[in-house]
Design a protein around this motif. Structure first.
Motif, mmCIF file in Angstrom:
data_model
loop_
_atom_site.group_PDB
_atom_site.id
_atom_site.type_symbol
_atom_site.label_atom_id
_atom_site.label_comp_id
_atom_site.label_asym_id
_atom_site.label_seq_id
_atom_site.Cartn_x
_atom_site.Cartn_y
_atom_site.Cartn_z
ATOM 1 N N ILE A 1 0.838 -1.206 0.000
ATOM 2 C CA ILE A 1 0.000 0.000 0.000
ATOM 3 C C ILE A 1 0.871 1.252 0.000
ATOM 4 O O ILE A 1 0.592 2.230 -0.704
ATOM 5 C CB ILE A 1 -0.961 -0.025 1.196
ATOM 6 C CG1 ILE A 1 -2.008 -1.125 1.001
ATOM 7 C CG2 ILE A 1 -1.641 1.337 1.382
ATOM 8 C CD1 ILE A 1 -2.907 -1.352 2.195
ATOM 9 N N ALA A 2 1.954 1.215 0.780
ATOM 10 C CA ALA A 2 2.846 2.380 0.826
ATOM 11 C C ALA A 2 3.467 2.660 -0.536
ATOM 12 O O ALA A 2 3.591 3.821 -0.957
ATOM 13 C CB ALA A 2 3.934 2.157 1.874
ATOM 14 N N SER A 3 3.847 1.605 -1.254
ATOM 15 C CA SER A 3 4.482 1.809 -2.554
ATOM 16 C C SER A 3 3.512 2.309 -3.612
ATOM 17 O O SER A 3 3.928 2.850 -4.639
ATOM 18 C CB SER A 3 5.126 0.511 -3.026
ATOM 19 O OG SER A 3 4.147 -0.479 -3.273
ATOM 20 N N SER A 4 2.201 2.133 -3.356
ATOM 21 C CA SER A 4 1.204 2.596 -4.317
ATOM 22 C C SER A 4 0.778 4.043 -4.077
ATOM 23 O O SER A 4 0.005 4.600 -4.858
ATOM 24 C CB SER A 4 -0.040 1.692 -4.265
ATOM 25 O OG SER A 4 -0.781 1.909 -3.065
ATOM 26 N N LEU A 5 1.273 4.655 -2.999
ATOM 27 C CA LEU A 5 0.892 6.029 -2.679
ATOM 28 C C LEU A 5 1.498 7.014 -3.676
ATOM 29 O O LEU A 5 2.524 6.727 -4.309
ATOM 30 C CB LEU A 5 1.362 6.384 -1.266
ATOM 31 C CG LEU A 5 0.700 5.628 -0.105
ATOM 32 C CD1 LEU A 5 1.405 5.970 1.200
ATOM 33 C CD2 LEU A 5 -0.786 5.954 -0.021
ATOM 34 N N PRO A 6 0.891 8.205 -3.813
ATOM 35 C CA PRO A 6 1.502 9.242 -4.654
ATOM 36 C C PRO A 6 2.897 9.598 -4.150
ATOM 37 O O PRO A 6 3.206 9.440 -2.963
ATOM 38 C CB PRO A 6 0.534 10.420 -4.506
ATOM 39 C CG PRO A 6 -0.759 9.812 -4.072
ATOM 40 C CD PRO A 6 -0.405 8.616 -3.250
ATOM 41 N N ALA A 7 3.733 10.085 -5.051
ATOM 42 C CA ALA A 7 5.137 10.363 -4.730
ATOM 43 C C ALA A 7 5.312 11.230 -3.484
ATOM 44 O O ALA A 7 6.167 10.922 -2.636
ATOM 45 C CB ALA A 7 5.824 10.992 -5.927
ATOM 46 N N PRO A 8 4.544 12.333 -3.301
ATOM 47 C CA PRO A 8 4.754 13.145 -2.092
ATOM 48 C C PRO A 8 4.512 12.367 -0.806
ATOM 49 O O PRO A 8 5.226 12.552 0.183
ATOM 50 C CB PRO A 8 3.737 14.285 -2.255
ATOM 51 C CG PRO A 8 3.478 14.357 -3.723
ATOM 52 C CD PRO A 8 3.558 12.948 -4.210
ATOM 53 N N LEU A 9 3.533 11.474 -0.814
ATOM 54 C CA LEU A 9 3.231 10.699 0.390
ATOM 55 C C LEU A 9 4.260 9.599 0.619
ATOM 56 O O LEU A 9 4.496 9.199 1.765
ATOM 57 C CB LEU A 9 1.827 10.105 0.295
ATOM 58 C CG LEU A 9 0.668 11.101 0.334
ATOM 59 C CD1 LEU A 9 -0.669 10.387 0.200
ATOM 60 C CD2 LEU A 9 0.708 11.903 1.631
ATOM 61 N N ARG A 10 4.880 9.122 -0.463
ATOM 62 C CA ARG A 10 5.899 8.087 -0.282
ATOM 63 C C ARG A 10 7.103 8.612 0.491
ATOM 64 O O ARG A 10 7.851 7.828 1.085
ATOM 65 C CB ARG A 10 6.346 7.530 -1.642
ATOM 66 C CG ARG A 10 5.306 6.645 -2.296
ATOM 67 C CD ARG A 10 5.940 5.711 -3.321
ATOM 68 N NE ARG A 10 6.587 6.419 -4.409
ATOM 69 C CZ ARG A 10 5.963 6.806 -5.529
ATOM 70 N NH1 ARG A 10 4.670 6.543 -5.691
ATOM 71 N NH2 ARG A 10 6.627 7.432 -6.481
ATOM 72 N N LEU A 11 7.282 9.935 0.514
ATOM 73 C CA LEU A 11 8.360 10.522 1.307
ATOM 74 C C LEU A 11 8.154 10.295 2.796
ATOM 75 O O LEU A 11 9.105 10.368 3.585
ATOM 76 C CB LEU A 11 8.472 12.026 1.024
ATOM 77 C CG LEU A 11 8.823 12.419 -0.421
ATOM 78 C CD1 LEU A 11 8.777 13.936 -0.584
ATOM 79 C CD2 LEU A 11 10.206 11.887 -0.797
ATOM 80 N N LEU A 12 6.899 10.028 3.170
ATOM 81 C CA LEU A 12 6.582 9.781 4.583
ATOM 82 C C LEU A 12 6.662 8.302 4.935
ATOM 83 O O LEU A 12 6.237 7.898 6.017
ATOM 84 C CB LEU A 12 5.172 10.295 4.887
ATOM 85 C CG LEU A 12 4.910 11.776 4.636
ATOM 86 C CD1 LEU A 12 3.440 12.095 4.850
ATOM 87 C CD2 LEU A 12 5.782 12.621 5.554
ATOM 88 N N ARG B 1 -6.979 4.631 -3.187
ATOM 89 C CA ARG B 1 -7.897 5.696 -3.582
ATOM 90 C C ARG B 1 -8.791 5.271 -4.746
ATOM 91 O O ARG B 1 -9.783 5.923 -5.036
ATOM 92 C CB ARG B 1 -7.089 6.945 -3.961
ATOM 93 C CG ARG B 1 -6.269 7.509 -2.807
ATOM 94 C CD ARG B 1 -5.424 8.683 -3.243
ATOM 95 N NE ARG B 1 -6.234 9.831 -3.622
ATOM 96 C CZ ARG B 1 -5.750 10.950 -4.136
ATOM 97 N NH1 ARG B 1 -4.447 11.054 -4.354
ATOM 98 N NH2 ARG B 1 -6.538 11.952 -4.449
ATOM 99 N N SER B 2 -8.446 4.163 -5.393
ATOM 100 C CA SER B 2 -9.272 3.661 -6.494
ATOM 101 C C SER B 2 -10.509 2.918 -5.996
ATOM 102 O O SER B 2 -11.423 2.659 -6.789
ATOM 103 C CB SER B 2 -8.451 2.693 -7.368
ATOM 104 O OG SER B 2 -7.214 3.232 -7.737
#
Length: 314
Positions: free
Chosen positions: A159-170, A273-274
């Protein structure tokens, strides 16, 4: 395709409210017990925020093949009393076992012709029932072959790897928070506990984390169909290979391109989010056909025929 109200009495006396869907043809019929995923799901696999609607779709597909279906409300969901957060993982499995015995004993069901279909958590209980009880066949939709804690950790990374790029920074701080929450859950001793200020079903989590599905898979002697979507971000599709390896005699496995954990096809980039968008679509028709026709062959089911068709074949 008549629906009949059916209540299963659990071993502690709790009435599990459910529906038995029968084919239009004369019985007795082979039957399927349908087990849904995690959470306070009703007999159709729905919560207010996550309307899967798997129950009616699959029951209709099975009825067209001459197969009855029993599905029931989880504890604390819809017409079944109780508190879902207080229900443990092993308690859910016991409820499933009680429902299996009930449907097998129903007069509209043909003796010795009962199968189990499980989705997500339901697939884990389907494995356990097939390993411990007399079932003719078992279908695993998005089931895993590993310890529960390993499956949870894979899901978190996916799930973390599927997040948008800005959120993957977290990712790192989120991972650290997840580790703290997991450690807190393991220390709990009550059915329900507060973790990070939120009430969670702590007993369910502790039991699920320790449960290793590989033991059950290795004990199954009934035919197995295992299906996981290639776009499932909650269950590792690669576990299909392990399921095939572990089940004595092998299992028939399908890694379906484009299929998600919601059992819908997603042609776009798939993330959590899908989910809301996908739930406006029906359950994948190809999955329903595969499941129903596979079970019909294993259960020696007689598909529904119109009067004209019956005259032609008689």
């Amino acid at each position: 395709m008549p629906d009949i109200d059916m209540t299963v009495t659990a071993n502690d006396g709790t009435p599990l409210a459910g529906t038995l869907t029968l084919p239009d043809s004369a019985g007795p019929h082979p039957a399927v017990l349908l087990l849904h995923g995690s959470g306070p799901l009703d007999r159709d696999g729905n919560t207010r925020r996550l309307p899967m609607n798997l129950g009616p779709s699959l029951a209709a597909a099975l009825a067209a093949e001459g197969i009855a279906t029993l599905r029931y409300d989880r504890r604390g969901a819809d017409a079944t009393p109780g508190t879902w957060r207080a229900a443990g993982f092993t308690g859910n499995r016991q409820d499933a076992a009680d429902a299996l015995l009930a449907v097998a004993a129903h007069p509209a069901v043909r003796p010795g012709a009962v199968a189990v279909v499980g989705h997500s958590e339901g697939a884990l209980h389907a494995m356990a029932l097939a390993a411990r009880h007399d079932v003719r066949a078992v279908v695993l939709l998005a089931g895993y072959a590993r310890p529960g804690e390993d499956a949870l950790r894979w899901q978190a990374r996916s799930i973390a790897s599927s997040l948008p790029a800005p959120l993957r920074l977290l990712r790192r701080p989120l991972q650290a928070a997840g580790e703290r929450a997991l450690a807190r859950i393991k220390q709990t001793r009550t059915d329900v506990a507060r973790v990070a200020g939120l009430p969670i079903n702590a007993r369910w989590m502790r039991e699920m984390l320790l449960h290793d599905t590989r033991d059950d898979l290795a004990a199954i002697t009934a035919p197995v169909l295992a299906v996981t979507g290639a776009k499932d971000i909650q269950i590792d599709p690669a576990d299909l290979d392990e399921i095939h390896r572990l089940v004595p005699g092998g299992a028939e496995v399908h890694r379906v391109p484009g299929l998600t954990h919601l059992l819908r096809q997603d042609p776009e980039h798939h993330t959590l989010r899908s989910y809301r968008r996908l739930l406006r679509e029906p359950v994948d028709p190809g999955l329903l056909t595969l499941t129903a026709t596979w079970l019909a062959r294993r259960l020696d089911a007689a598909p529904h025929q119109t009067p004209a068709e019956r005259r032609t074949t008689s």
